[in-house]
Design an enzyme around this catalytic site. Sequence first.
Site, PDB file in Angstrom:
ATOM      1  N   ASP A   1       5.138  -4.910   5.830  1.00 11.18           N
ATOM      2  CA  ASP A   1       5.507  -6.280   6.191  1.00 11.18           C
ATOM      3  C   ASP A   1       5.753  -7.168   4.980  1.00 11.18           C
ATOM      4  O   ASP A   1       6.776  -7.853   4.893  1.00 11.18           O
ATOM      5  CB  ASP A   1       4.402  -6.880   7.066  1.00 11.18           C
TER       6      ASP A   1
ATOM      7  N   ARG B   1      -5.509  -2.292   9.431  1.00 14.47           N
ATOM      8  CA  ARG B   1      -5.384  -3.742   9.304  1.00 14.47           C
ATOM      9  C   ARG B   1      -5.410  -4.371  10.699  1.00 14.47           C
ATOM     10  O   ARG B   1      -6.399  -4.264  11.398  1.00 14.47           O
ATOM     11  CB  ARG B   1      -4.118  -4.097   8.531  1.00 14.47           C
TER      12      ARG B   1
ATOM     13  N   THR C   1       4.361   2.685   5.598  1.00  9.57           N
ATOM     14  CA  THR C   1       2.978   2.238   5.743  1.00  9.57           C
ATOM     15  C   THR C   1       2.264   3.139   6.733  1.00  9.57           C
ATOM     16  O   THR C   1       2.835   3.513   7.765  1.00  9.57           O
ATOM     17  CB  THR C   1       2.892   0.779   6.232  1.00  9.57           C
TER      18      THR C   1
ATOM     19  N   ARG D   1       0.596  -5.519  -6.388  1.00 13.71           N
ATOM     20  CA  ARG D   1       0.717  -6.807  -5.716  1.00 13.71           C
ATOM     21  C   ARG D   1       1.367  -7.801  -6.682  1.00 13.71           C
ATOM     22  O   ARG D   1       1.229  -7.679  -7.893  1.00 13.71           O
ATOM     23  CB  ARG D   1      -0.656  -7.324  -5.305  1.00 13.71           C
TER      24      ARG D   1
ATOM     25  N   GLY E   1       0.828  -1.210   0.000  1.00  6.78           N
ATOM     26  CA  GLY E   1       0.000   0.000   0.000  1.00  6.78           C
ATOM     27  C   GLY E   1       0.853   1.247   0.000  1.00  6.78           C
ATOM     28  O   GLY E   1       1.879   1.312   0.677  1.00  6.78           O
TER      29      GLY E   1
ATOM     30  N   ASP F   1       2.808  -0.390  11.827  1.00  8.56           N
ATOM     31  CA  ASP F   1       2.774  -1.724  12.426  1.00  8.56           C
ATOM     32  C   ASP F   1       4.041  -2.539  12.180  1.00  8.56           C
ATOM     33  O   ASP F   1       4.007  -3.775  12.241  1.00  8.56           O
ATOM     34  CB  ASP F   1       1.565  -2.508  11.902  1.00  8.56           C
TER      35      ASP F   1
ATOM     36  N   ASP G   1      -0.034   2.231   8.615  1.00 12.47           N
ATOM     37  CA  ASP G   1      -0.494   1.437   9.747  1.00 12.47           C
ATOM     38  C   ASP G   1       0.417   1.529  10.970  1.00 12.47           C
ATOM     39  O   ASP G   1      -0.008   1.203  12.081  1.00 12.47           O
ATOM     40  CB  ASP G   1      -0.613  -0.036   9.348  1.00 12.47           C
TER      41      ASP G   1
END
Length: 319
Positions: free
Chosen positions: A103, A171, A125, A72, A11, A129, A127
């Site tokens: 990730d 997510r 990202t 992707r 993303g 994360d 996120d």
Amino acid sequence: MKRIGVLTSGGDAPGMNSAIRAVVRKAIYHGLEVFGIYQGYNGLINGMIKKLELGSVGDIIHRGGTILRSARCAEFKTQEGQKQGIEQLKAFGIEGLVVIGGDGSYRGAKALTDLGFPCIGIPGTIDNDIPGTEFTIGFDTALNTVIDAVDKIRDTASSHERTFIIEVMGRGAGDLALWAGLAGGAETIIIPEDSYSMDDIKRRLLKGHERGKKHSIIIVAEGVMSGNEFAQKLKEATNMETRVSVLGHIQRGGSPTAADRVLASRLGSRAIELLLENRGGLAVGIEKNKIVEHDFSEIFRENHQVDLNMYKLSKELSI
């Protein structure tokens, strides 16, 4: 090392362009040639590779998204696809690779490193994360986008005396919801790292109404459930009518904040320094405002942790 490549994967996140710019200009400053790989690992396998010059990254530091684009690529998850990617890199004389992403992007970079091709990962990202770094590129910008939306929604929530449920991205990570909820004064925050009690939420809402509070903001991380799902559960528990706002991909766009631009510049610069030291298999990050690096194997051994003390604070301040 004379030639390096750079790609963005997964993303998109605001600040990726700032990182690309830092990688390209730092590398050229040290006499390296830089090749941009377009459309992530898919572009790597298919040879979508082009040399980048100083001017190639001019006027992009303020732009959201990624000029290298992203895609992707299921094929790259196979060793055959990975070896095909390495063959493309060798065909262009590229000796090291910088991968900007999350990730999944890191897993691809680790696979290449394990096959003998040195890669450096830069965390990009919204996120936030990725273990091994306190902040990822794009998180601060996305957070400010969410806060802007929360402030606007609060205005109409107050005008119509309603409870609004706002679904944010993340997510399996609750950082965006937690930080936005604390900064935006949300009455309730639902994150995947901690359980929630509908009875407690009901009690808090009723307590607010009893003291004259006419509106409430509830922020739900998408990793828990959708905003509409939560609205239905809340209605079943309280018979309360709510309105739902799903912020969606607006959170990924926009001009990166100064914090994200500076972070991206620092991380991009360090990535090149590591390649110049002939080091690979590392992910760069920031801890206590210092740029650090961790082996990919360390990153995958850890799980992202949200600051539960901040979560507790958000509840204390929203009484």
